[in-house]
Design an enzyme around this catalytic site. Sequence first.
Site, short mmCIF file in Angstrom:
data_model
loop_
_atom_site.label_atom_id
_atom_site.label_comp_id
_atom_site.label_asym_id
_atom_site.label_seq_id
_atom_site.Cartn_x
_atom_site.Cartn_y
_atom_site.Cartn_z
N LYS A 86 0.97 7.21 -4.49
CA LYS A 86 1.90 6.40 -3.49
C LYS A 86 3.40 6.93 -3.41
CE LYS A 86 -1.24 3.74 -1.73
NZ LYS A 86 -1.72 4.27 -0.36
N SER B 171 -5.28 -5.05 2.94
CA SER B 171 -6.31 -5.54 2.11
C SER B 171 -7.11 -6.82 2.67
CB SER B 171 -5.71 -5.99 0.69
OG SER B 171 -6.73 -6.37 0.06
N ASP C 185 -7.53 6.70 2.86
CA ASP C 185 -6.19 6.11 2.77
C ASP C 185 -5.11 6.84 3.46
OD1 ASP C 185 -5.09 3.74 1.63
OD2 ASP C 185 -4.23 5.34 0.12
#
Length: 538
Positions: free
Chosen positions: A199, A237, A256
């Site tokens: 990330k 999510s 992602d």
Amino acid sequence: MDATLHARLAPLGFATPPAQVHLNLSAPDLVAAALRRAEGVLTDTGALMCDTGQFTGRSPKDRFLVQDALTTDAVWWGDINIPFAPEKFDRLHQKMVAYLDDKEVYVREAYAGAHPASQLKLRVVNELAWHNLFCHHLFLRPEATADTTWTPDFSIICAPGFHADPATDGTRQANFAVINFSKKLILIGGTGYAGEMKKGIFGVLNFLLPHQRHTLPMHCSANVGPDGDTAIFFGLSGTGKTTLSADPNRGLIGDDEHGWLPNEEGIFNFEGGCYAKVIDLSAEKEPDIWQAIRTGAIVENTRFVPGTTTVDYANTSVTENTRTAYPLSFIANAVEPSVGSVLKNIFFLTADAFGVLPPISRLDKSHAMYHFLSGYTAKVAGTEMGITEPQTTFSACFGAVFLPLHPTRYAELLGQKLDEHPDTAVWLINTGWSGGSYGVGQRMKLSYTRAMITAALTGALNEVSFQPHPVFGVDMPTAVPGVPTHLLDPRHTWTDPEAYDRTAAELATKFVVNFQKYAAFANDEILAGAPKAELVQA
């Protein structure tokens, strides 16, 4: 070798290499090293099971950006992008290098970005062997014969065993992740959560790519059909992003992080692997992920069925954020290289627990930018401690915590992309409730959601008529193959239409209130996508 290592590590602050350095080890060698160092154990499928320690997820309040001449006027400063002084970064850097001096470390050279023109060359220094294996999986791997003695575009030093002193180092607590764009370096310490590394690089790309080659970075999954048509899926999510983008009839580009290139160049994956949640994983629900957890893969914070080495995926004794990491090649239908042609369909996924939004609707440019900036879903009772009724969740661009620039910058870039590609369709998919809010209505059947997405992908909706939603203004199809017609207009699914109208107005108000923090920066086209004001105030 010492001279080679010195040339690689000296620019990262190491005057001399640490005591023992392992360079670009293979996956089997890293698994062996992790086992030797008691960093993990093997499961019955051959995967390496490791624990991340105190932190089982990212720590957003301990993520900092160095504030200097490059970033002061460019970064969206606040609770997400917390400023860090350059001189404190330098001291922290020196202390980390000194800490690693007598350690056994693992160095990896890799790429971020499957498109050569938008690629970052990376160098990563890890204290843990399994973290280096994680980087092997999640970043793109150079060819075996590639010369990687490069000057990296960005580097990471990750030392979970090093703890900062908040009183002198400027951190909030002992763990930290600090990005320095000027020095092209990320420092991560005090946390064993491997996702901080991936990330961190995603945050770097979110800063660099909008300025470089007019590329839109996106927190989404992507797949491609047999005719070369590319689709991307955004969703927070619980909205079904992983499940709905995994389609046996389509190739997986990535799960992602992607970039949308200028002109006709299409999209590309930032990563070389997948980092998937495994809570309650089963072969029936997620067969691709299930099959990928084999020799070489990593599972994080899971536990065994007692007396066995079989993972109990229902066990949440450590965390609900149990995960697996593996190379993209472990997925049977993965596309290599992980790039796609010009986008044909964009899906925004939301689990609307209020039962207001249509199960599928088409968005024009204004509504696309508005909903992109809103990044809406809802949490329901049981998802987090203290939640007893549906709660709205808004995350700009479906990934606010990864955005160094102001969110409107990304929304405007999305609008420009849609202008360049007028044939790209944008869809809002509600995987949440119908016939009432959570507790009264029913969650939309997965089979119906799949049918709606398939209809969009195959062009089956090109010939049907649409009608506008009276509050949100999005266009609802009047027919979808394989889906009962009465489900398509959510108001028709409620036994009390007036209760639906009240709930829709309440949800619209939540959108407007959330959007207030962007309104002063948003252009007129974005603002035109807002819910109708007179209905919001009703």
